[in-house]
Write a protein that holds these residues in place. Structure first.
Motif, short mmCIF file in Angstrom:
data_model
loop_
_atom_site.label_atom_id
_atom_site.label_comp_id
_atom_site.label_asym_id
_atom_site.label_seq_id
_atom_site.Cartn_x
_atom_site.Cartn_y
_atom_site.Cartn_z
N THR A 1 11.97 8.30 5.96
CA THR A 1 11.62 7.54 4.53
C THR A 1 12.69 6.39 4.19
O THR A 1 12.60 5.83 3.35
CB THR A 1 11.69 8.77 3.24
N THR B 1 9.36 2.36 9.49
CA THR B 1 10.54 3.46 8.97
C THR B 1 10.78 4.19 9.85
O THR B 1 9.93 4.71 10.87
CB THR B 1 9.96 3.77 7.68
N GLU C 1 9.61 -0.37 -3.07
CA GLU C 1 8.58 0.69 -3.27
C GLU C 1 7.29 0.10 -2.69
O GLU C 1 6.40 1.05 -2.43
CB GLU C 1 8.73 0.81 -4.85
N ASP D 1 0.70 -1.19 0.01
CA ASP D 1 0.02 0.00 0.04
C ASP D 1 0.71 1.40 0.12
O ASP D 1 0.27 2.27 0.17
CB ASP D 1 -0.90 -0.09 0.93
N GLN D 2 2.08 1.11 -0.20
CA GLN D 2 3.23 2.37 -0.16
C GLN D 2 3.10 2.95 1.19
O GLN D 2 3.43 4.19 1.07
CB GLN D 2 2.91 3.22 -1.48
N ASN D 3 2.65 2.41 2.10
CA ASN D 3 2.45 2.97 3.62
C ASN D 3 2.92 2.15 4.60
O ASN D 3 2.29 2.27 5.93
CB ASN D 3 0.89 3.48 3.75
N GLY E 1 6.64 1.44 0.55
CA GLY E 1 6.52 2.88 0.75
C GLY E 1 7.80 3.25 1.21
O GLY E 1 7.92 4.52 1.66
N LYS F 1 11.24 5.19 0.67
CA LYS F 1 11.47 6.03 -0.60
C LYS F 1 13.24 6.07 -0.74
O LYS F 1 13.59 6.59 -1.74
CB LYS F 1 10.94 7.53 -0.22
#
Length: 167
Positions: free
Chosen positions: A80, A77, A117, A42-44, A120, A122
């Motif tokens: 990022t 995290t 990725e 979910d990129q989160n 999530g 970066k």
């Protein structure tokens, strides 16, 4: 033991990492199937990797997606990037995951980039070592992310306060 993350409540994106044609030799000849490796995230912070096999590719993708949702983990995290340097292993594949300064981007190749990725993350550097099997590299990346520990977790395991560990 599977994690109890409800994938239906998350806004997941699915990425196909690998499609292979596999064969099983039987008395009447060869049985052909397709093996698909899929990454969902979910990129989160939530990410999962799954494997599915079927006679038709769409069915194999569906099975792999279901498997990935069952194998989802949450990655904590620091801003990022990841918590600390770590090595994930799966089969003969090893993936070295290292934190990076903000603005660095995802410096990783193969399926490592796809998994990071999807989670999530970066800013991170990663290197795959050993096997070049794309599916195993994706699983090794997931294992590396799964074994990341926060300062609070390390303090709890050692029976100390976070301040004592930091010095």
């Amino acid at each position: 033991m599977r994690n109890l993350i409800d994938a239906s409540k998350l806004d997941l994106t699915t990425t196909i990492v690998n499609i292979r044609r596999v064969a099983k030799t039987v008395k009447g000849g060869r049985n052909m199937k397709f093996s698909v490796t899929v990454v969902v995230g979910d990129q989160n912070g939530y990410v999962g990797v799954g494997l599915g096999k079927a006679v038709e590719i769409p069915e194999a993708v569906r099975k792999a997606e279901e498997d990935a949702k069952k194998n989802m983990i949450y990655v904590q995290t620091v801003g990022t990037t990841v918590q600390h340097k770590n090595i994930g292993e799966f089969g003969a594949a090893r993936v070295l995951i290292m934190p990076a300064a903000q603005g660095t981007g995802v410096i990783a190749g193969s399926s490592v980039r796809t998994v990071l990725e999807a989670a999530g993350i970066k800013d991170v550097r990663a290197k795959s070592i050993g096997s070049s099997n794309i599916g195993n590299i994706a699983m090794a990346t997931l294992e590396g992310l799964k074994t990341m520990m926060t300062l609070e977790k390390v303090a709890e395991l050692r029976g100390k306060t976070p301040e004592e560990i930091l010095g």
